[in-house]
Motif scaffolding. Structure first.
Motif, PDB file in Angstrom:
ATOM      1  N   LYS A  60       0.824  -1.197   0.000  1.00 60.20           N
ATOM      2  CA  LYS A  60       0.000   0.000   0.000  1.00 60.20           C
ATOM      3  C   LYS A  60       0.861   1.252   0.000  1.00 60.20           C
ATOM      4  N   PRO A  61       0.273   2.369  -0.391  1.00 64.54           N
ATOM      5  CA  PRO A  61       1.048   3.615  -0.433  1.00 64.54           C
ATOM      6  C   PRO A  61       1.649   3.942   0.929  1.00 64.54           C
ATOM      7  N   ARG A  62       2.789   4.588   0.905  1.00 67.46           N
ATOM      8  CA  ARG A  62       3.454   4.980   2.152  1.00 67.46           C
ATOM      9  C   ARG A  62       2.670   6.102   2.813  1.00 67.46           C
ATOM     10  N   LYS A  63       2.579   6.041   4.115  1.00 71.69           N
ATOM     11  CA  LYS A  63       1.846   7.054   4.872  1.00 71.69           C
ATOM     12  C   LYS A  63       2.464   8.438   4.716  1.00 71.69           C
ATOM     13  N   SER A  64       3.755   8.502   4.437  1.00 66.92           N
ATOM     14  CA  SER A  64       4.429   9.799   4.361  1.00 66.92           C
ATOM     15  C   SER A  64       3.818  10.692   3.285  1.00 66.92           C
ATOM     16  N   SER A  65       3.241  10.090   2.238  1.00 73.40           N
ATOM     17  CA  SER A  65       2.648  10.901   1.187  1.00 73.40           C
ATOM     18  C   SER A  65       1.456  11.692   1.720  1.00 73.40           C
ATOM     19  N   VAL A  66       0.736  11.120   2.675  1.00 81.87           N
ATOM     20  CA  VAL A  66      -0.391  11.824   3.283  1.00 81.87           C
ATOM     21  C   VAL A  66       0.135  12.997   4.110  1.00 81.87           C
ATOM     22  N   ILE A  67       1.201  12.775   4.851  1.00 74.56           N
ATOM     23  CA  ILE A  67       1.813  13.834   5.658  1.00 74.56           C
ATOM     24  C   ILE A  67       2.255  14.990   4.759  1.00 74.56           C
ATOM     25  N   LEU A  68       2.870  14.661   3.640  1.00 71.02           N
ATOM     26  CA  LEU A  68       3.355  15.702   2.736  1.00 71.02           C
ATOM     27  C   LEU A  68       2.202  16.526   2.159  1.00 71.02           C
ATOM     28  N   LYS A  69       1.035  15.929   2.025  1.00 72.86           N
ATOM     29  CA  LYS A  69      -0.117  16.653   1.493  1.00 72.86           C
ATOM     30  C   LYS A  69      -0.728  17.585   2.531  1.00 72.86           C
ATOM     31  N   ILE A  70      -0.730  17.167   3.806  1.00 69.17           N
ATOM     32  CA  ILE A  70      -1.398  17.999   4.825  1.00 69.17           C
ATOM     33  C   ILE A  70      -0.432  18.932   5.540  1.00 69.17           C
ATOM     34  N   LEU A  71       0.866  18.669   5.465  1.00 71.40           N
ATOM     35  CA  LEU A  71       1.847  19.507   6.147  1.00 71.40           C
ATOM     36  C   LEU A  71       1.736  20.978   5.748  1.00 71.40           C
ATOM     37  N   PRO A  72       1.611  21.310   4.458  1.00 72.85           N
ATOM     38  CA  PRO A  72       1.466  22.730   4.098  1.00 72.85           C
ATOM     39  C   PRO A  72       0.232  23.372   4.711  1.00 72.85           C
ATOM     40  N   LEU A  73      -0.828  22.596   4.868  1.00 69.09           N
ATOM     41  CA  LEU A  73      -2.055  23.123   5.474  1.00 69.09           C
ATOM     42  C   LEU A  73      -1.839  23.428   6.954  1.00 69.09           C
ATOM     43  N   ILE A  74      -1.105  22.552   7.623  1.00 69.30           N
ATOM     44  CA  ILE A  74      -0.807  22.750   9.046  1.00 69.30           C
ATOM     45  C   ILE A  74       0.089  23.979   9.223  1.00 69.30           C
ATOM     46  N   LEU A  75       1.117  24.084   8.390  1.00 74.05           N
ATOM     47  CA  LEU A  75       2.051  25.196   8.499  1.00 74.05           C
ATOM     48  C   LEU A  75       1.391  26.531   8.177  1.00 74.05           C
ATOM     49  N   SER A  76       0.486  26.547   7.207  1.00 70.20           N
ATOM     50  CA  SER A  76      -0.168  27.799   6.830  1.00 70.20           C
ATOM     51  C   SER A  76      -1.162  28.266   7.882  1.00 70.20           C
TER      52      SER A  76
END
Length: 78
Positions: A60-76
């Motif tokens: 299955k896809p690596r979980k890190s890809s989900v983190i990379l998608k939401i990280l900019p939202l958290i930082l902003s």
């Protein structure tokens, strides 16, 4: 023709190539992108985009890809 595969690489236009669908026990003539053949919580299209097998729950896809998608939202939000 409406039956059989054509020279189109994605006959059902679901975003996954016919070759990938046949290799992963999906139907290249049916839009099954939103399905989850191996019931691992990732759609068939997400598996295709990640390069993982849609018919193998252990691949299955690596979980890190989900983190990379939401990280900019958290930082902003700060």
């Amino acid at each position: 023709s409406s039956s059989g595969l054509t020279l189109d690489l994605d006959d059902d236009n679901d975003g996954m190539t016919d070759e990938y669908e046949m290799a992963n026990e999906l139907d290249p003539l049916l839009d099954d992108a939103a399905g989850d053949l191996d019931d691992d919580g990732y759609t068939n299209l997400e598996e295709f985009e990640a390069g993982t097998a849609a018919n193998n729950a252990n691949d299955k896809p690596r979980k890190s890809s989900v983190i990379l998608k939401i990280l900019p939202l958290i930082l902003s939000a700060e």
